[in-house]
Design an enzyme around this catalytic site. Structure first.
Site, short mmCIF file in Angstrom:
data_model
loop_
_atom_site.label_atom_id
_atom_site.label_comp_id
_atom_site.label_asym_id
_atom_site.label_seq_id
_atom_site.Cartn_x
_atom_site.Cartn_y
_atom_site.Cartn_z
N TRP A 69 0.77 72.24 -14.95
CA TRP A 69 0.11 71.83 -13.62
C TRP A 69 -0.16 72.93 -12.67
O TRP A 69 -1.00 72.91 -12.14
CB TRP A 69 1.35 71.00 -12.65
N ASN A 80 10.54 68.96 -4.93
CA ASN A 80 9.32 68.57 -5.36
C ASN A 80 9.16 66.91 -5.07
O ASN A 80 8.26 66.54 -4.36
CB ASN A 80 9.00 68.79 -7.08
N GLU A 89 5.11 71.20 -16.23
CA GLU A 89 5.23 71.74 -14.68
C GLU A 89 4.29 72.86 -14.30
O GLU A 89 3.54 72.98 -13.61
CB GLU A 89 6.43 71.58 -14.18
N TRP A 127 -0.86 68.46 -1.57
CA TRP A 127 -1.21 67.82 -0.46
C TRP A 127 -2.27 66.76 -0.65
O TRP A 127 -2.35 65.49 -0.29
CB TRP A 127 -1.60 68.32 0.68
N TRP A 157 -4.02 65.18 6.75
CA TRP A 157 -3.13 66.07 5.70
C TRP A 157 -3.21 67.53 5.97
O TRP A 157 -2.31 68.25 5.68
CB TRP A 157 -3.52 65.65 4.11
N TRP A 206 -8.69 60.05 10.33
CA TRP A 206 -7.08 60.50 10.44
C TRP A 206 -6.89 60.54 12.09
O TRP A 206 -7.52 60.80 12.85
CB TRP A 206 -7.23 61.83 9.75
#
Ligand SMILES: Cc1cc2nc3c(=O)[nH]c(=O)nc-3n(C[C@H](O)[C@H](O)[C@H](O)COP(=O)(O)OP(=O)(O)OC[C@H]3O[C@@H](n4cnc5c(N)ncnc54)[C@H](O)[C@@H]3O)c2cc1C
Length: 485
Positions: free
Chosen positions: A283, A347, A280, A388, A365, A312
């Protein structure tokens, strides 16, 4: 030689490269500076809970620096463009020939550094710039490669290959100052009303020492079970270090090394919990690399340009219902209420709520990303934007567009007894473990009586709409190729 150390997203003395090297190189003393840049916070609409957290962290930073013999001067500005002048003034005041700082990666912050470096150079003050945002230094990572990684798995493989236990597995020793400059530290100004947090921040004690004890507690208590427990929001089994990492009260390298030691210095074998947690943190490095390689993501742009053609929606009612946790989807609502009342979200729930927002509500988004920015105590641009764009399938290594989480099945899987939902949606407390995931399917009267909202969208239809939009995008792309556009 005397020098200034400019603190930014590195509110700590431990393992702070700019501070450490300044102390090593400058025999005639150091002064630390923190610039309260109100314009930058307003421009980014940074969450007030994070700003308050920073203010509190500065108190502890001041006393740790004072113990080392370094006064902390706090400067305030309403205009980012005043930064060079303010820093030049303090350099002049103490006769500093150098300015040390750790580099920030985000575009506005990096631009601010640039104007500071240029303006100070004209006055004969040289900048010494270090890197503390990545666990594995950028240049070391790219030593034998030119193009950047767009997919996490090969990135991680390369990362592990280039991690040197001797160098990268070592933390910097405590800095030692040779001469003390006699100058009082500033007292901290009160937080301007527009930045004052409405949240109770008791569960987020600020400062480096609190970050260190949180890390120790997590390593001892939860690290080895992290792989099994991390996806269950009701368990509270993740480190909650993100708030501290985001403002640099602890370094990511220190967290990584602590887990590595616990795993007998093994990088890709050993305990699965430790390996998953270290992954993680990798990441986190990955999203920072994306930010460096594709700075357009700082300008409200999708990582995949073709996805900018998606139609969107901008429906205010849907947006508000999502923000307030009134969508009629209990796991989404409980998650949003967790965010609104604690400044943090688990998360798994960030993925569920972000995907629900972009795929089912089909809202842009960027509106969701902005709302998270305004609420999160652990706001970190690279991770937030990465998360996102992953959820909306507009980003690098994003979830495939046709994979859309079903909030109900996610809820049944990761909050099976509905413990987490009950904590944040108390009106659903008395529903059974089955009904709590879909109240209007199994306990309609009870849900209505409790005042819980009906689902604001039909899940199946919303899924079909999203798939159709992404498919249309493919057709548009194929036509563009066909027409040679
Ligand atoms: C839509 C969305 C938005 C997000 N926004 C942010 C944000 O603003 N700030 C932020 O720090 N993280 C963000 N994340 C990543 C992740 O949700 C949080 O880092 C994590 O929940 C923080 O809790 P923790 O400290 O207990 O993490 P742990 O599970 O204990 O993990 C340890 C650390 O690893 C890093 N990390 C963990 N997961 C990720 C991830 N998926 N991506 C990048 N780094 C990760 C974090 O620094 C975290 O503190 C976001 C994820 C999504 C899907």
């Amino acid at each position: 030689m005397r020098a200034i150390v400019w603190f930014k997203k590195d509110l700590r003395v431990a393992n702070n490269p700019a501070l450490y090297h300044a102390a090593q190189l400058c025999k005639d003393g150091l002064v630390a500076v923190y610039l309260l840049d109100y314009e930058m916070w307003k421009q980014h609409r940074t969450a007030s809970c994070q700003i308050e957290f920073i203010f509190r962290g500065l108190e502890e930073l001041k006393s740790s620096l004072n113990e080392l013999g370094i006064p902390l001067r706090i400067l305030e500005t309403e205009k980012t463009r005043d930064s060079p002048r303010l820093l030049a003034e303090i350099c002049k005041q103490i006769g500093s020939e150098k300015l040390f700082f750790n580099h920030e990666l985000e575009l506005n912050e990096a631009q601010r550094e640039l104007i500071v470096v240029e303006a100070l150079a004209k006055k004969g003050i040289q900048a010494e710039i270090y890197e503390d945002q990545l666990i594995l230094p950028y240049r070391q990572f790219y030593a034998e490669r030119k193009d950047y990684f767009k997919i996490f798995t090969p990135f991680k493989r390369h990362w592990i290959k280039h991690f040197l236990l001797k160098e990268n597995g070592q933390l910097l020793p405590k800095p030692k100052v040779k001469t003390i400059i006699k100058m009082p530290s500033s007292s901290l100004p009160s937080i301007p009303a527009c930045f004052r947090a409405s949240l109770e921040l008791k569960s987020w004690p600020a400062g480096e020492s609190n970050a260190q004890s949180k890390l120790r507690h997590f390593i001892k208590q939860d690290l080895f079970n992290y792989d099994k427990q991390r996806d269950f929001p009701g368990l509270d089994a993740t480190s909650k270090l993100s708030a501290y990492l985001a403002v640099g009260m602890i370094s990511a390298q220190e967290c990584f090394v602590a887990a590595l030691k616990e795993n007998q210095m093994e990088l890709d074998s050993g305990n699965l919990g430790a390996l998953t947690w270290m992954s993680e943190l990798i990441w986190r490095d990955f999203y920072r690399h994306i930010l460096i390689a594709a700075p357009r993501i700082c300008m409200n742009r999708a990582y995949k340009p073709e996805t900018e053609k998606l139609p969107w929606l901008y429906d205010k009612k849907l947006l508000q219902a999502w923000q307030e946790g009134r969508t009629g989807f209990p796991i989404v609502d409980a998650a949003m209420r967790q965010l609104n009342t604690t400044g943090w979200m688990h998360n798994r729930l960030r993925m569920i709520t972000a995907m629900f927002f972009s795929k089912n509500l089909f809202l842009d988004w960027r509106l969701g990303e902005q709302y998270f920015t305004e609420q999160l105590i652990d706001l970190d641009f690279a991770s937030n934007n990465g998360g996102w764009q992953w959820s909306a399938s507009t980003g690098t290594d994003a979830v495939p567009y046709f994979r859309i989480f079903n909030p109900r099945t996610q809820s049944e899987r990761f909050d099976p007894q509905g413990e987490f939902i009950r904590r944040f949606c108390p009106e659903l407390k008395s529903l059974s473990a089955k009904a709590i995931h879909a109240p209007y399917l199994y306990a309609s009267q009870q849900a209505e009586k409790a005042g819980y909202p009906r689902p604001i969208i039909d899940y199946t239809l919303s899924r079909q709409r999203c798939l159709a939009a992404f498919k249309a995008l493919k057709i548009i792309k194929a036509l563009e190729v066909y027409r040679g556009e």
